[in-house]
Design an enzyme around this catalytic site. Structure first.
Site, PDB file in Angstrom:
ATOM      1  N   ASP A 287      46.997  37.782  41.890  1.00  0.00           N
ATOM      2  CA  ASP A 287      47.824  38.209  40.749  1.00  0.00           C
ATOM      3  C   ASP A 287      49.330  38.118  41.055  1.00  0.00           C
ATOM      4  O   ASP A 287      50.141  37.862  40.149  1.00  0.00           O
ATOM      5  CB  ASP A 287      47.529  39.675  40.395  1.00  0.00           C
ATOM      6  CG  ASP A 287      46.271  39.844  39.553  1.00  0.00           C
ATOM      7  OD1 ASP A 287      45.695  38.842  39.113  1.00  0.00           O
ATOM      8  OD2 ASP A 287      45.879  41.008  39.349  1.00  0.00           O
TER       9      ASP A 287
ATOM     10  N   HIS B  13      41.386  40.139  45.791  1.00  0.00           N
ATOM     11  CA  HIS B  13      41.552  41.190  44.776  1.00  0.00           C
ATOM     12  C   HIS B  13      40.190  41.406  44.124  1.00  0.00           C
ATOM     13  O   HIS B  13      39.500  40.438  43.776  1.00  0.00           O
ATOM     14  CB  HIS B  13      42.596  40.686  43.763  1.00  0.00           C
ATOM     15  CG  HIS B  13      42.880  41.577  42.604  1.00  0.00           C
ATOM     16  ND1 HIS B  13      42.655  42.933  42.594  1.00  0.00           N
ATOM     17  CD2 HIS B  13      43.424  41.286  41.382  1.00  0.00           C
ATOM     18  CE1 HIS B  13      43.030  43.430  41.423  1.00  0.00           C
ATOM     19  NE2 HIS B  13      43.490  42.458  40.666  1.00  0.00           N
TER      20      HIS B  13
ATOM     21  N   TYR C  46      53.935  39.256  32.866  1.00  0.00           N
ATOM     22  CA  TYR C  46      52.812  39.717  33.699  1.00  0.00           C
ATOM     23  C   TYR C  46      53.277  40.806  34.663  1.00  0.00           C
ATOM     24  O   TYR C  46      52.632  41.846  34.822  1.00  0.00           O
ATOM     25  CB  TYR C  46      52.262  38.514  34.470  1.00  0.00           C
ATOM     26  CG  TYR C  46      50.911  38.755  35.084  1.00  0.00           C
ATOM     27  CD1 TYR C  46      49.881  39.320  34.341  1.00  0.00           C
ATOM     28  CD2 TYR C  46      50.648  38.399  36.395  1.00  0.00           C
ATOM     29  CE1 TYR C  46      48.634  39.526  34.905  1.00  0.00           C
ATOM     30  CE2 TYR C  46      49.409  38.593  36.958  1.00  0.00           C
ATOM     31  CZ  TYR C  46      48.412  39.161  36.215  1.00  0.00           C
ATOM     32  OH  TYR C  46      47.180  39.368  36.767  1.00  0.00           O
TER      33      TYR C  46
ATOM     34  N   GLU D  25      39.446  42.762  41.195  1.00  0.00           N
ATOM     35  CA  GLU D  25      39.289  42.737  39.739  1.00  0.00           C
ATOM     36  C   GLU D  25      38.421  41.533  39.352  1.00  0.00           C
ATOM     37  O   GLU D  25      38.522  40.449  39.929  1.00  0.00           O
ATOM     38  CB  GLU D  25      40.649  42.688  39.024  1.00  0.00           C
ATOM     39  CG  GLU D  25      40.488  42.975  37.541  1.00  0.00           C
ATOM     40  CD  GLU D  25      41.797  43.304  36.809  1.00  0.00           C
ATOM     41  OE1 GLU D  25      42.878  43.100  37.384  1.00  0.00           O
ATOM     42  OE2 GLU D  25      41.704  43.765  35.650  1.00  0.00           O
TER      43      GLU D  25
ATOM     44  N   ASP E  88      38.196  39.308  37.128  1.00  0.00           N
ATOM     45  CA  ASP E  88      38.636  37.961  36.735  1.00  0.00           C
ATOM     46  C   ASP E  88      38.780  37.045  37.954  1.00  0.00           C
ATOM     47  O   ASP E  88      38.875  35.827  37.812  1.00  0.00           O
ATOM     48  CB  ASP E  88      39.932  37.996  35.910  1.00  0.00           C
ATOM     49  CG  ASP E  88      41.047  38.771  36.561  1.00  0.00           C
ATOM     50  OD1 ASP E  88      40.772  39.780  37.232  1.00  0.00           O
ATOM     51  OD2 ASP E  88      42.221  38.367  36.404  1.00  0.00           O
TER      52      ASP E  88
ATOM     53  N   HIS F 243      46.646  33.023  38.577  1.00  0.00           N
ATOM     54  CA  HIS F 243      46.879  32.833  37.136  1.00  0.00           C
ATOM     55  C   HIS F 243      48.082  31.912  37.002  1.00  0.00           C
ATOM     56  O   HIS F 243      49.134  32.157  37.610  1.00  0.00           O
ATOM     57  CB  HIS F 243      47.235  34.153  36.438  1.00  0.00           C
ATOM     58  CG  HIS F 243      46.143  35.175  36.424  1.00  0.00           C
ATOM     59  ND1 HIS F 243      44.965  35.011  35.730  1.00  0.00           N
ATOM     60  CD2 HIS F 243      46.053  36.397  37.001  1.00  0.00           C
ATOM     61  CE1 HIS F 243      44.208  36.086  35.892  1.00  0.00           C
ATOM     62  NE2 HIS F 243      44.834  36.937  36.666  1.00  0.00           N
TER      63      HIS F 243
ATOM     64  N   HIS G 217      47.696  43.710  42.285  1.00  0.00           N
ATOM     65  CA  HIS G 217      47.860  44.627  41.199  1.00  0.00           C
ATOM     66  C   HIS G 217      47.174  45.979  41.453  1.00  0.00           C
ATOM     67  O   HIS G 217      47.625  46.998  40.955  1.00  0.00           O
ATOM     68  CB  HIS G 217      47.280  43.879  39.988  1.00  0.00           C
ATOM     69  CG  HIS G 217      46.677  44.541  38.849  1.00  0.00           C
ATOM     70  ND1 HIS G 217      45.608  44.032  38.134  1.00  0.00           N
ATOM     71  CD2 HIS G 217      47.027  45.684  38.228  1.00  0.00           C
ATOM     72  CE1 HIS G 217      45.324  44.803  37.131  1.00  0.00           C
ATOM     73  NE2 HIS G 217      46.158  45.812  37.157  1.00  0.00           N
TER      74      HIS G 217
ATOM     75  N   HIS H 254      48.311  41.218  25.577  1.00  0.00           N
ATOM     76  CA  HIS H 254      48.203  39.999  24.766  1.00  0.00           C
ATOM     77  C   HIS H 254      48.514  38.774  25.615  1.00  0.00           C
ATOM     78  O   HIS H 254      49.413  38.810  26.460  1.00  0.00           O
ATOM     79  CB  HIS H 254      49.152  40.075  23.569  1.00  0.00           C
ATOM     80  CG  HIS H 254      48.690  41.068  22.552  1.00  0.00           C
ATOM     81  ND1 HIS H 254      47.845  40.734  21.516  1.00  0.00           N
ATOM     82  CD2 HIS H 254      48.914  42.390  22.443  1.00  0.00           C
ATOM     83  CE1 HIS H 254      47.570  41.815  20.810  1.00  0.00           C
ATOM     84  NE2 HIS H 254      48.207  42.832  21.349  1.00  0.00           N
TER      85      HIS H 254
HETATM   86 FE1  FEO Z   1      44.277  42.109  38.537  1.00  0.00          FE
HETATM   87 FE2  FEO Z   1      44.040  38.834  37.575  1.00  0.00          FE
HETATM   88  O1  FEO Z   1      43.453  40.582  38.006  1.00  0.00           O
END
Ligand code: FEO
Length: 369
Positions: free
Chosen positions: A165, A79, A191, A81, A83, A222, A146, A28
């Site tokens: 991340d 990274h 996080y 991922e 995003d 982020h 991550h 969330h």
């Molecule tokens: Fe592990 Fe912000 O992606």
């Protein structure tokens, strides 16, 4: 859409996602998030560090246009991922002369996920550097912040670490730098709890490595940039340290009030003894907050009424989630109420898995406690 300036040569060009409420269809996001990407203009080369989630790639493109970026020599992928990597194919199309700089593992993942051609990559190893003319990037491999391929990038002349991340916080905010340490602490801890806690041994080593550098700025992908990075580095050191606090978490569900009676009694007794306690009614609680508390709690007591012959499914979820996050907890207890039979203890033990914990004698009550 807005470019945020760190200095005359470094700009944040990513996107703020004010409305996103869920990540990985699991986590969330009460405060939204951002996908930060950074442009560095060296005297000879221009680089883009990470990109954005594909849903926001138009924002990245507009930001690059507003900065009059007509050439990107390198895209650094810290990274794989999506995003952060999801807009790489579009950037490669718009800036066909650019190459993706990353490590071998990350390259493999980018090929798997985004079908980028082999000839678009420059592979680096730990401690390699790339010159941008008057500026130098250094790459450090930091697996498990991550995914196993994650790395961070150091801009030597500006003493900036671009960490993706690592040190990030899911937080949508217009300010470039941290303006409220408590709010960012909350987001960053959440996080860390949800995606990094299982890897704290590796993170401890990464923190030692970062300690060898002069760091004026930590620029995650982020949330806000840390212009006083000691705050977040110290927070991480605390989270990965072996110590726990004498705090009891009680995730529970109660169908007809029996488990709730036990939870209330236990909560009162712990409070009388001056022991910190936090019940989580799983029908209404956000499991992310439970994860945050797991970062340094010593004890979890599951309040697990029996449904049919086993633990209530919400407790199955919570105990599996606890085991998956591999927290530092030392003790686990189980309160069970049942109508005619059924067992929860062995089920919850097997879902938590092989953590080094001591199990208290379970309390199992038939009917009203
Ligand atoms: Fe592990 Fe912000 O992606």
């Amino acid at each position: 859409m807005a470019v945020r300036k760190l200095n005359e040569r470094v700009f944040e060009v990513g996107a703020i996602d004010w409305d996103r409420k869920l990540f990985d269809e699991l986590v969330h996001l009460p405060d939204g998030t951002s996908y930060n990407a950074y442009i560095i203009r060296g005297s000879e080369k221009t680089v883009l560090i990470d990109t954005v989630d594909p849903t926001k790639e138009n924002v990245l493109v507009e930001n690059l246009k507003s900065l009059n970026i007509n050439k990107i020599d390198y895209i650094i992928s810290n990274h794989a991922e999506q995003d952060h990597s999801g807009a790489i194919p579009l950037i490669l199309k718009l800036y066909p002369g650019s190459k993706v700089i990353t490590n071998q593992k990350c390259k493999n993942m980018l090929v798997d996920h985004l079908e980028i051609n082999d000839d678009k990559f420059i592979i680096i190893n730990d401690k390699d550097t790339v010159s941008l003319g008057d500026k130098t990037l250094e790459f450090r491999l930091t697996p498990w912040v991550h995914w196993p391929e994650t790395m961070i990038t150091y801009l030597q002349e500006d003493k900036m670490f671009f960490t993706c991340d690592f040190f990030g916080a899911h937080r949508a905010a217009s300010n470039l730098y941290v303006s409220s340490e408590p709010k960012v602490y909350f987001g960053a801890k959440r996080y860390y709890a949800e995606i990094m806690m299982p890897f704290r041994k590796q993170i401890e080593k990464h923190l030692q490595m970062i300690g060898e550098y002069e760091v004026d700025f930590i620029c995650p992908s982020h949330g806000p940039v840390y212009d006083k990075p000691k705050f977040i580095i110290d927070a991480y050191k605390d989270w990965v340290s072996p110590g726990v606090r004498n705090k009891v978490l009680i995730p529970y569900v109660s169908m007809h009030g029996s488990t709730k009676l036990m939870v209330e009694r236990l909560t009162d007794l712990l409070m009388e003894k001056g022991i910190a306690v936090k019940p989580f009614n799983l029908t209404t609680s956000d499991l992310g907050e439970f994860a945050m508390e797991l970062v340094d709690a010593a004890t979890v007591v599951f309040g697990a009424p029996i449904v049919l012959t086993g633990a209530h499914p919400l407790l199955v979820y919570a105990s599996y989630f606890t085991g998956a996050l591999r927290p530092k907890i030392k003790n686990v207890g189980i309160l069970t109420s049942y109508g005619w039979g059924g067992k929860a203890l062995e089920q919850i033990k097997s879902l938590i898995g092989p953590l080094k914990i001591e199990y208290f004698e379970p309390i199992q009550v038939k009917g009203k406690p």
